[in-house]
Design a protein around this motif. Sequence first.
Motif, PDB file in Angstrom:
ATOM      1  N   GLU A  66      -5.436   7.945  19.625  1.00 26.64           N
ATOM      2  CA  GLU A  66      -5.422   6.488  19.655  1.00 26.64           C
ATOM      3  C   GLU A  66      -4.838   5.913  18.371  1.00 26.64           C
ATOM      4  OE1 GLU A  66      -9.174   4.951  20.753  1.00 26.64           O
ATOM      5  OE2 GLU A  66      -9.746   6.746  21.872  1.00 26.64           O
ATOM      6  N   ALA A  67      -3.567   6.122  18.190  1.00 20.25           N
ATOM      7  CA  ALA A  67      -2.888   5.663  16.977  1.00 20.25           C
ATOM      8  C   ALA A  67      -3.005   4.153  16.825  1.00 20.25           C
ATOM      9  CB  ALA A  67      -1.419   6.067  17.022  1.00 20.25           C
ATOM     10  N   LEU A  68      -3.102   3.711  15.592  1.00 18.91           N
ATOM     11  CA  LEU A  68      -3.235   2.280  15.334  1.00 18.91           C
ATOM     12  C   LEU A  68      -1.910   1.565  15.558  1.00 18.91           C
ATOM     13  CD1 LEU A  68      -5.700   1.610  12.500  1.00 18.91           C
ATOM     14  CD2 LEU A  68      -5.931   2.984  14.538  1.00 18.91           C
ATOM     15  N   GLN A  69      -1.992   0.282  15.869  1.00 12.11           N
ATOM     16  CA  GLN A  69      -0.804  -0.545  16.018  1.00 12.11           C
ATOM     17  C   GLN A  69      -0.423  -1.126  14.671  1.00 12.11           C
ATOM     18  OE1 GLN A  69       0.962  -0.862  18.779  1.00 12.11           O
ATOM     19  NE2 GLN A  69      -0.431   0.486  19.900  1.00 12.11           N
ATOM     20  N   LEU A  70       0.779  -0.854  14.227  1.00 13.43           N
ATOM     21  CA  LEU A  70       1.222  -1.426  12.960  1.00 13.43           C
ATOM     22  C   LEU A  70       1.473  -2.915  13.076  1.00 13.43           C
ATOM     23  CD1 LEU A  70       3.601   1.134  11.244  1.00 13.43           C
ATOM     24  CD2 LEU A  70       1.225   0.585  10.762  1.00 13.43           C
TER      25      LEU A  70
ATOM     26  N   THR B 252       0.783  -1.216   0.000  1.00 14.21           N
ATOM     27  CA  THR B 252       0.000   0.000   0.000  1.00 14.21           C
ATOM     28  C   THR B 252       0.824   1.280   0.000  1.00 14.21           C
ATOM     29  OG1 THR B 252      -1.557  -1.233   1.279  1.00 14.21           O
ATOM     30  CG2 THR B 252      -1.884   1.102   1.113  1.00 14.21           C
ATOM     31  N   VAL B 253       0.788   2.052   1.068  1.00 18.75           N
ATOM     32  CA  VAL B 253       1.621   3.243   1.202  1.00 18.75           C
ATOM     33  C   VAL B 253       1.570   4.163  -0.020  1.00 18.75           C
ATOM     34  CG1 VAL B 253       3.927   4.078   1.691  1.00 18.75           C
ATOM     35  CG2 VAL B 253       3.211   1.872   2.567  1.00 18.75           C
TER      36      VAL B 253
ATOM     37  N   TYR C 162       6.615  -3.839   2.741  1.00 23.35           N
ATOM     38  CA  TYR C 162       5.983  -2.633   3.261  1.00 23.35           C
ATOM     39  C   TYR C 162       7.012  -1.533   3.504  1.00 23.35           C
ATOM     40  CZ  TYR C 162       3.289   0.348   6.442  1.00 23.35           C
ATOM     41  OH  TYR C 162       2.675   1.412   7.039  1.00 23.35           O
TER      42      TYR C 162
ATOM     43  N   GLU D 210       2.946  -6.475  12.980  1.00 24.50           N
ATOM     44  CA  GLU D 210       3.949  -7.173  12.155  1.00 24.50           C
ATOM     45  C   GLU D 210       4.250  -6.411  10.868  1.00 24.50           C
ATOM     46  OE1 GLU D 210       2.541 -11.389  12.024  1.00 24.50           O
ATOM     47  OE2 GLU D 210       0.891 -10.540  13.211  1.00 24.50           O
ATOM     48  N   LEU D 211       3.376  -5.457  10.552  1.00 25.45           N
ATOM     49  CA  LEU D 211       3.577  -4.697   9.329  1.00 25.45           C
ATOM     50  C   LEU D 211       4.916  -3.963   9.346  1.00 25.45           C
ATOM     51  CD1 LEU D 211       1.764  -4.580   6.957  1.00 25.45           C
ATOM     52  CD2 LEU D 211       0.777  -2.463   7.810  1.00 25.45           C
ATOM     53  N   SER D 212       5.315  -3.499  10.536  1.00 25.71           N
ATOM     54  CA  SER D 212       6.531  -2.703  10.625  1.00 25.71           C
ATOM     55  C   SER D 212       7.785  -3.527  10.391  1.00 25.71           C
ATOM     56  CB  SER D 212       6.613  -2.021  11.997  1.00 25.71           C
ATOM     57  OG  SER D 212       6.513  -2.985  13.020  1.00 25.71           O
ATOM     58  N   GLU D 213       7.619  -4.832  10.245  1.00 30.23           N
ATOM     59  CA  GLU D 213       8.790  -5.665   9.942  1.00 30.23           C
ATOM     60  C   GLU D 213       8.667  -6.371   8.604  1.00 30.23           C
ATOM     61  OE1 GLU D 213       9.507  -8.297  13.159  1.00 30.23           O
ATOM     62  OE2 GLU D 213      10.224  -6.731  14.517  1.00 30.23           O
TER      63      GLU D 213
ATOM     64  N   LYS E  68     -13.106  11.208  18.004  1.00 30.39           N
ATOM     65  CA  LYS E  68     -14.491  10.988  18.463  1.00 30.39           C
ATOM     66  C   LYS E  68     -14.545  10.557  19.921  1.00 30.39           C
ATOM     67  CE  LYS E  68     -13.423   7.231  16.930  1.00 30.39           C
ATOM     68  NZ  LYS E  68     -12.133   7.513  16.350  1.00 30.39           N
TER      69      LYS E  68
END
Lengths: 173, 173
Positions: free
Chosen positions: A30-34, A2-3, A43, A36-39, A19
């Motif tokens: 409330e930032a999302l948790q990446l 993506t990106v 990606y 396993e994507l971050s490794e 909200k």
Amino acid sequence: MTVSKTAEKSSEKPADTAKGRKDAAEAQPEALQLGELSEQLGYILKRAQLKVFENFLRCMASLQLTPAQFSVLLLVEKNPGRNQTEIASTLGILRPNFVAMLDNLESRDLCARIRSTNDRRSHILVLTDKGKAVLARAKKLVATKHEARLNDLLGQANREALIAMLSKVANEF
Amino acid sequence: MTVSKTAEKSSEKPADTAKGRKDAAEAQPEALQLGELSEQLGYILKRAQLKVFENFLRCMASLQLTPAQFSVLLLVEKNPGRNQTEIASTLGILRPNFVAMLDNLESRDLCARIRSTNDRRSHILVLTDKGKAVLARAKKLVATKHEARLNDLLGQANREALIAMLSKVANEF
DNA sequence: GATATTTGATATGGTCCATAACAATTATCA
DNA sequence: TGATAATTGTTATGGACCATATCAAATATC
């Protein structure tokens, strides 16, 4: 992976307009948790590539050269007397898609097509004087503003290691 | 930097059908000189990224998952209860372009849109049972066939160093 | 309660990538 | 030599991906 290439519009406003928030206590977006994507190799590779291309375009804004156009000028300079098919295929560009690209460069008087006398089917590609001058300036911009940024970020040794590993991936993966 | 995704069709035929050749002495295809191109960050990055995506698609052929689709499933799994805007923006996908993507995943029963009761404008995204199962198999394929390939190529230490440097480039360049 | 904002969605245009097909030219070879 | 095949640059075309404007429904803001 993506990106997209939307780039800098990360909307740095407080983003307080979230909200789920009653009190002033919990005001985080409330930032999302990446996760396993971050490794994930693909990606991160794509994200890095988009960032690098963005920076390249900014550095070359004054010359209006895209990464692809820059690579064509570089290759034509290093390989005088070659035709469209040879230059295009070396860069991984399909011949049909190379036509419009050359039309652009030629209309800006950066390179020229010359009918070969040996084989009157083919067009020999050469840089014009203006093309050589623009490429020279482009090289300096790339070296001082673009590639130098890698040294500032990683250091000379790591920069070379990164290039070497990427080359290995590009060639042997 | 160009580098299309034409992939494996490097036409490994002898390529003896070159032109400038009278004797049988000089029969080389006279490969072009890449020159400074082989050290251009963007050029190598893009080449590496294309190769990695190619390999990813091959590894996932049985599950028919693209890198982008895989990243969506991963992110939805790690962040249950989020809506389309949150998932899309985290991945750098623009909301309009995310619609067709979700239509695809939903039509394959891999994820589902659920109207939120809190905010009836938004669609909460969740993985279906099939989506969880497919993602689990996808993870295994990626780990054993895709990411493992980096270890075989670079070794564990270098693999981690590469990921770390690419992350730094993606975040700070 | 009037106005502005957000969410998902549609429509649309641009860019890049890929394939088929064509005319002109050259190579092959019977 | 002459018929056939292959190559070169080109056009046309379609697909994938990316980006913007716009909309209706729902919600937030004041």
